[in-house]
Design an enzyme around this catalytic site. Structure first.
Site, mmCIF file in Angstrom:
data_model
loop_
_atom_site.group_PDB
_atom_site.id
_atom_site.type_symbol
_atom_site.label_atom_id
_atom_site.label_comp_id
_atom_site.label_asym_id
_atom_site.label_seq_id
_atom_site.Cartn_x
_atom_site.Cartn_y
_atom_site.Cartn_z
ATOM 1 N N GLU A 173 68.471 135.293 -37.438
ATOM 2 C CA GLU A 173 68.925 135.032 -38.815
ATOM 3 C C GLU A 173 67.800 134.389 -39.636
ATOM 4 O O GLU A 173 67.604 134.728 -40.804
ATOM 5 C CB GLU A 173 70.159 134.113 -38.794
ATOM 6 C CG GLU A 173 71.424 134.797 -38.297
ATOM 7 C CD GLU A 173 71.360 135.190 -36.824
ATOM 8 O OE1 GLU A 173 70.733 134.454 -36.034
ATOM 9 O OE2 GLU A 173 71.927 136.235 -36.467
ATOM 10 N N GLU A 221 53.251 132.043 -33.170
ATOM 11 C CA GLU A 221 54.267 132.463 -32.207
ATOM 12 C C GLU A 221 54.865 133.803 -32.601
ATOM 13 O O GLU A 221 55.047 134.676 -31.780
ATOM 14 C CB GLU A 221 55.389 131.432 -32.070
ATOM 15 C CG GLU A 221 56.411 131.884 -31.033
ATOM 16 C CD GLU A 221 57.455 130.843 -30.695
ATOM 17 O OE1 GLU A 221 58.296 130.556 -31.555
ATOM 18 O OE2 GLU A 221 57.441 130.340 -29.562
ATOM 19 N N THR A 272 65.468 131.966 -34.932
ATOM 20 C CA THR A 272 66.567 132.896 -34.627
ATOM 21 C C THR A 272 66.429 134.191 -35.429
ATOM 22 O O THR A 272 65.693 134.236 -36.425
ATOM 23 C CB THR A 272 67.928 132.270 -35.007
ATOM 24 O OG1 THR A 272 67.929 132.075 -36.429
ATOM 25 C CG2 THR A 272 68.162 130.941 -34.308
ATOM 26 N N SER A 284 60.437 123.226 -23.313
ATOM 27 C CA SER A 284 60.129 124.000 -22.108
ATOM 28 C C SER A 284 58.981 123.369 -21.345
ATOM 29 O O SER A 284 57.942 123.042 -21.934
ATOM 30 C CB SER A 284 59.746 125.433 -22.475
ATOM 31 O OG SER A 284 60.847 126.076 -23.058
ATOM 32 N N SER A 333 61.690 120.853 -31.810
ATOM 33 C CA SER A 333 63.133 120.837 -32.055
ATOM 34 C C SER A 333 63.772 119.520 -31.654
ATOM 35 O O SER A 333 63.327 118.856 -30.729
ATOM 36 C CB SER A 333 63.807 121.961 -31.253
ATOM 37 O OG SER A 333 63.331 123.207 -31.658
#
Lengths: 390, 378
Positions: free
Chosen positions: A374, A243, A372, A160, A128
């Site tokens: 969405e 994932e 997400t 992360s 990202s």
């Protein structure tokens, strides 16, 4: 149709459970992502490696046990139920390894896989960017070929564990002229390379988990390119599928539900206990069946895999449902606790050790990370149902 | 562990799908709404010839000796094609309690005829109080001579008017608890004093009010033991609950399939409405509702079949989920169809109306939510 685990699978579950009992402190609350938490997670990874349990689903030749799909599910469930700290190994096991196994050279396999399964090497994920979130393919970090190296410039975000990681899987643009999906390459980047700056991004839970990572003329040898140049997007979407299929999370929800059920049975209210309150009863009843449903949606994905079918939109249904379910559960649990629900773990008055406050905040991130809700709905609609792109 | 169908179930499903697509078209479903009997005797016999009425009846009584999960797979197709008539009442509400509690003689008398399609049955359980619990059973059965005499009213009895026999839950004694003193009687539907009045319902199915006026039933027609009928009802209710879920799974799937197809074909603003995210995201949520309903229903059916200790919990979880989920499915179906969905002429309304019926049967979501809650109590 059979809803019973095979005896050898049940035996494996007992084995994992017994091992976790021995190797996690009895008052273990899960990975708190403070500095001591990262240290513990690292030690835990080493212990797992003694059993070849860091990546037990990997083939034996790469340091795994070649677990069946069902045993992998059981492993995931038990880790999730016992709040085991897998943050240290998650990216390496779930992303780096599977992608290298498919696309990597023999040398890359030799260089990287053993470190992951030994619980030694920690990986982070440089996908990202500030302007490439759900629209990941529009990422702008550049990798320009210079002799035997690529030179990286740009910025990643939401990384992360970057402040502890040894290596990063990195997506960078190698062809700025090509259509956005066709100019991205996949790199294996040593985090000790000069020119990398890691900047903390503290989350709403007051944890340092995320980071921003800046690259200024960072040189990576071309031997660190994974697969073909400009084919990175297609490899990345493979890992995205890994994932999404990282299932078993409903078992963590089951644990929280058990905590709540115990709480309402013990907490006095109106001469009885809280379980006598109609609103509380129905909230928990709904939670119980929603947890069961989440489990079924995950089991369906594994059923397909076990039959040799590659799941399509089904992984997205499991991800979408289970993350949203866990957010609802956290919300419902917090309301059951009433005013106590807002108390943080370190508060003297906290009930259930402040888990609901933690869960409520954490699950809010889970319906965003990894695609997400969405985006999951888009995938189900377009990939699963064949609806036209809007 | 495997949530998929086995080979035999796959064959049953595919065969049932093809058979019903041909034999139970939309016109028949519409015609049966207006029909007094509410079923087509020809189709009934054809279904019997497939062995469907005897699907879970043991082979020694003329059935095919298949399992509850197989029945669930079949009923899913019944929901898909909205098969009208007394199939579930006969197989689940009539045959099953006889399998569970019938004497050898009763089994021999009833089960082969059910399997062959000669006998239509139902269970008369609920009354004007409209309760599913034991204290809802107030119909009086007085011991008299070599039998019982029934007086009272049963309500919401499925397809009673076309039955040959009914399993009637009656009160023969006032026990310490509502569960005690309930007796199941096999009542000949043509007995003097029995009257049927079909109710006008949202789904145009054929639930009846059944009145009993001095109806004589011989002692030999007691199913199980006198005064100890409730546990048989409970077990039958479990299967009926799972059957309702399976029907809702098929109904939801078909409503969704029709709606998805419509979203791909209906053009507004120069493009199919299915290209709009507002529609896509609704449909994605519907996928989860339909798929979730299917697998929790399969689990409930399997748990019942295997006699698992959590069979009751699973049935209640399944019905609570399917009741709510199927309502969301058909509501989205109506909304995505827009105005055409509200016309009688278009097919989607057939699913919309029947969903509400099955949502209410054997306990709605709140009823089962409370049963789930009771299991959470220490």
């Amino acid at each position: 149709m059979d809803f019973r685990f095979a005896p050898e699978d049940e035996a494996f579950r007992r084995e994992v459970r017994a091992w976790l009992k021995k190797n996690l402190p009895s008052d273990w609350e899960g990975h708190l992502r403070d500095e001591s938490g990262w240290g513990f997670a690292r030690g835990f990874a080493r212990k797992l490696s003694e059993r070849r349990w860091v990546a037990p689903q990997w083939p034996v030749e790469y340091g795994g046990l070649g677990l069946s799909h069902w045993q992998q599910l059981i492993y995931n469930e038990e880790m999730s139920y016992h709040r085991a700290p897998l943050g240290y190994i998650a990216i390496g096991v779930g992303w780096t390894g599977p992608t290298i196994i498919i696309y990597g050279t023999e040398e890359q396999k030799r260089q990287h896989l053993a470190g992951i399964t030994a619980g030694e090497t920690m990986w982070c994920q440089g996908f990202s960017e500030p302007n490439a979130g759900s629209d990941l393919a529009s990422l702008q970090t550049r990798a320009v070929r210079d002799g035997d190296d690529y030179v990286i410039n740009g910025q990643k975000i939401w990384t992360s564990g970057a402040h502890h990681a040894d290596w990063m899987i990195l997506l960078a643009r190698t062809d700025a002229e090509a259509p956005k999906h066709k100019g991205i390459s996949y790199f294996l980047l040593d985090m000790k390379s000069p020119g990398i700056t890691v900047q903390p991004l503290i989350d709403v839970m007051d944890n340092h988990s995320f980071n921003q990572v800046f690259f200024e003329n960072v040189r990576v040898p071309k031997s660190s390119l994974l697969g073909e140049e400009n084919r990175g997007w297609y490899m990345a979407t493979t890992t995205l599928d890994f994932e999404r299929s990282s299932i078993g999370g409903a078992a963590g929800a089951l644990r929280l539900l058990e905590d709540l059920a115990a709480y309402v049975n013990e907490t006095p209210r109106n001469g009885g206990t809280l379980v006598g309150d109609q609103r509380v009863r129905w909230r928990l009843a709904d939670a119980a069946l929603e947890v069961e449903l989440g489990r079924m949606l995950s089991y369906r994905v594994v059923s397909l895999q076990a039959r040799g079918v590659v799941p399509n939109y089904e992984s997205s249904t499991a991800k979408l449902y289970n993350t949203e379910m866990q957010l609802r559960l956290a919300h419902a649990g917090l309301e059951v606790l009433g005013l106590y629900g807002q108390l943080k773990p370190k508060s003297r008055r906290a009930q259930l050790r402040g888990r609901l406050e933690r869960q409520y905040l954490w699950q809010t991130a889970m319906v965003v990370g990894g695609g997400t809700s969405e985006i999951q709905r888009n995938i189900i609609a377009m990939r699963g149902l064949g609806l036209p792109r809007g | 562990m495997d949530l998929g169908l086995d080979e035999q179930q796959e064959m049953l499903k595919n065969f049932a799908h093809d058979f019903l697509e041909k034999e139970c078209p939309e016109e028949l479903v519409r015609k049966m709404e207006e029909d007094d009997k509410g079923y087509e005797p020809d189709l009934w016999q054809k279904m019997a010839a497939q062995g469907w009425m005897g699907l879970i009846i043991p082979e020694e009584y003329g059935g095919t000796g298949m399992r509850i999960t197989d029945l669930a797979v079949l009923l899913e197709e019944f929901g898909r094609f909205l098969v009208p008539g007394p199939f579930i009442p006969t197989v689940v509400l009539g045959g099953y309690p006889i399998m569970l509690a019938g004497s050898e003689e009763q089994k021999k008398q009833f089960l082969p005829k059910i399997a062959s399609g000669e006998l239509i049955m139902t269970m008369a359980l609920t009354e004007p109080s409209a309760k599913w619990d034991a204290d809802g059973v107030q119909l009086e059965a007085k011991a008299e001579g070599d039998g019982f005499v029934l007086n009272g009213t049963k309500l919401f009895v499925q397809d009673a008017h076309v039955t040959d026999y009914m399993v009637v839950a009656a009160r023969t004694a006032k026990g310490k608890t509502p569960e005690e003193g309930i007796t199941l009687l096999l009542v000949d539907s043509k007995s003097p004093g029995v009257k049927f009045e079909p109710l006008r319902t949202i789904a145009a199915d054929k639930q009846c009010e059944v009145t009993f006026e001095n109806v004589k039933v011989p002692k030999a027609n007691v199913l199980g033991e006198a005064g100890k009928g409730w546990p048989i009802v409970e077990k039958t209710k479990l299967l009926a609950t799972v059957a309702a879920c399976a029907y809702l799974v098929g109904l939801s799937q078909q409503d969704f399939d029709i709606t998805l197809n419509y979203a791909k074909e209906r053009v507004q603003f120069g493009r199919p409405i299915g290209s709009f995210q507002a529609i896509q995201h609704k449909l994605a949520d519907v996928v989860i509702d339909v798929d979730g309903s299917r697998f929790i229903t399969y689990k409930a059916a399997w748990s019942l079949q295997e006699g698992e200790p959590d069979a009751e919990l699973m049935a209640s979880m399944a019905k609570a989920w399917c009741s709510d989920a199927s309502r969301r499915v058909v509501a989205h179906g109506q909304q995505i169809h827009g105005g055409i969905g509200f016309t009688k002429e278009y097919k989607i309304q057939l699913y919309f109306r029947r969903q509400k019926w099955m949502e209410l049967m054997w306990g709605d979501a709140d009823y089962h939510r409370e049963l789930v809650a009771q299991k959470l109590e220490v």
